[in-house]
Enzyme design. Structure first.
Site: not given
Length: 378
Positions: A198, A324, A352
């Site tokens: 991320d 995701d 995710h």
């Protein structure tokens, strides 16, 4: 033996000791006279014989002469339950795993001739994403260590158990300071593999620019893989334009007042599962819901300064996650198209948080990348 028979035939009430049964003699039974006495004597002898048989079976069982007990209730009572509804559920340890993420032993995930000590480096540094902490890697840490790697999971400033106030973080360098301090502490000949998730992608990019000689490989796991002059906000803006899920979930924090820029971003707890953990186990979603912290806003705004000489000299790999909702697959592919890595790998069925939803598959991918030999200079 009398106590054993008594407890087997009629369970003793909890909290009271078992009664001491007396063995009845045939003479005492005969002395009472009448048919009732003879029946009582026969019953006593039958109990004695059953007790002796039970004791013999116990002794033989200890010697391995009897079959082992069937410990699963669903197996033991399967025949009796036929026609009485669905079978008893199996224990969670025996339920079949997803084919996309099979349960494998660490040695099965490694090539048979692979010795982690023979790799370019066996040190893996895990860098969490925005709002997460080192805690999110707990499955990956265990798997990698069992496979022979040295693993360090970093708590970035104001994240995880790092006590700093997130609202006071004013730059990317301050946010990534625990990572850069660790790299600075390495010896001249030591190298590591950086794994960023991320917003952690922006952090490892910053570290690659500062310490290129100490990074053997960089792995971006559904992460922000930015180009020079761009910020994570630029990438997240594209996501908002795609489906608006992130925009609905984010809540700005204004610790300096509403007339000043936001200091942090929170994710609405009610939308956590749909946005980040749509394929993850409930227990991991619960862990995240009580562990996630605000994301500092200033580092998200900061544009990276990346050069071909430093950042560009480090081998990069990207790991796509197909389910995701936070950084959708098209956006991941767009970043790879704009800033092509050496190789793109894909985790099918991962959300995710692949360290939760597909830990075995993620582990296998990281091992595959770690095992790739260094590029020989031409």
């Amino acid at each position: 033996m009398g106590s054993l028979v008594s407890c087997l035939s009629d369970p003793c009430p909890s909290g009271s000791p078992p009664p001491q049964a007396k063995r009845r003699s045939s003479t005492s039974s005969r002395g009472r006279g009448g048919g009732g006495g003879r029946e009582s004597a026969k019953a006593s002898m039958a109990i004695d014989e059953e007790a002796l048989a039970a004791a013999a079976a116990l002794v033989l069982g200890q010697r391995g002469a009897v079959a082992s007990f069937e410990r699963s209730a669903s197996v033991r009572y399967a025949a009796k339950r036929q026609g009485q509804g669905p079978p008893l559920p199996r224990s969670c340890s025996t339920r079949p795993r997803s084919l996309a993420d099979p349960e494998l032993q660490p040695q099965q995930l490694l090539a048979k001739d692979l010795n982690t000590k023979d790799l370019e480096t066996n040190i893996i540094v895990l860098v969490h994403g925005g709002g997460f902490g080192a805690w999110c890697w707990y499955k990956s840490i265990s798997l990698l260590e069992d496979s022979g790697f040295k693993v360090y999971a970093i708590d970035l400033t104001g994240s995880g158990i790092h006590s700093y106030d997130t609202n006071k973080i004013s730059s990317l360098s301050e946010y990534a300071e625990p990572l850069t301090s660790y790299l600075k502490s390495l010896g001249d000949a030591e190298k590591v593999i950086l794994v960023g998730h991320d917003f952690g992608g922006a952090c490892i990019s910053y570290a690659m620019e500062k310490f290129p000689s100490k990074v053997a490989k960089a792995v971006f796991v559904c992460a922000a893989m930015l180009t020079n002059g761009h910020s994570a906000l630029d990438m997240f803006q594209q996501q908002m334009d795609t489906n608006g899920a992130l925009q609905k979930a984010q809540e700005f924090v204004y610790s300096n007042g509403k007339d000043r820029p936001p200091t942090a971003i929170n994710i609405d707890r009610a939308l956590l599962r749909d946005l980040l953990f749509n394929q993850s186990p409930s227990k991991d979603v619960s862990l995240a819901s009580v562990s996630m912290r605000p994301i500092p806003f200033a580092p998200v705004l900061e544009k990276l300064q990346l050069t071909a000489e430093n950042y560009g000299s480090v081998r990069r790999f990207y790991v796509e996650t197909t389910e995701d909702n936070a950084i959708p697959l098209p956006l991941q592919q767009s970043m790879c198209g704009t800033n092509p890595p050496e190789k793109v790998l894909r985790l099918k069925g991962a959300d995710h948080a692949p360290f939760f939803s597909k830990p075995q598959a993620l582990h296998k991918t990281l091992v595959e990348i770690a095992a790739m030999p260094p590029v020989q200079p031409s």
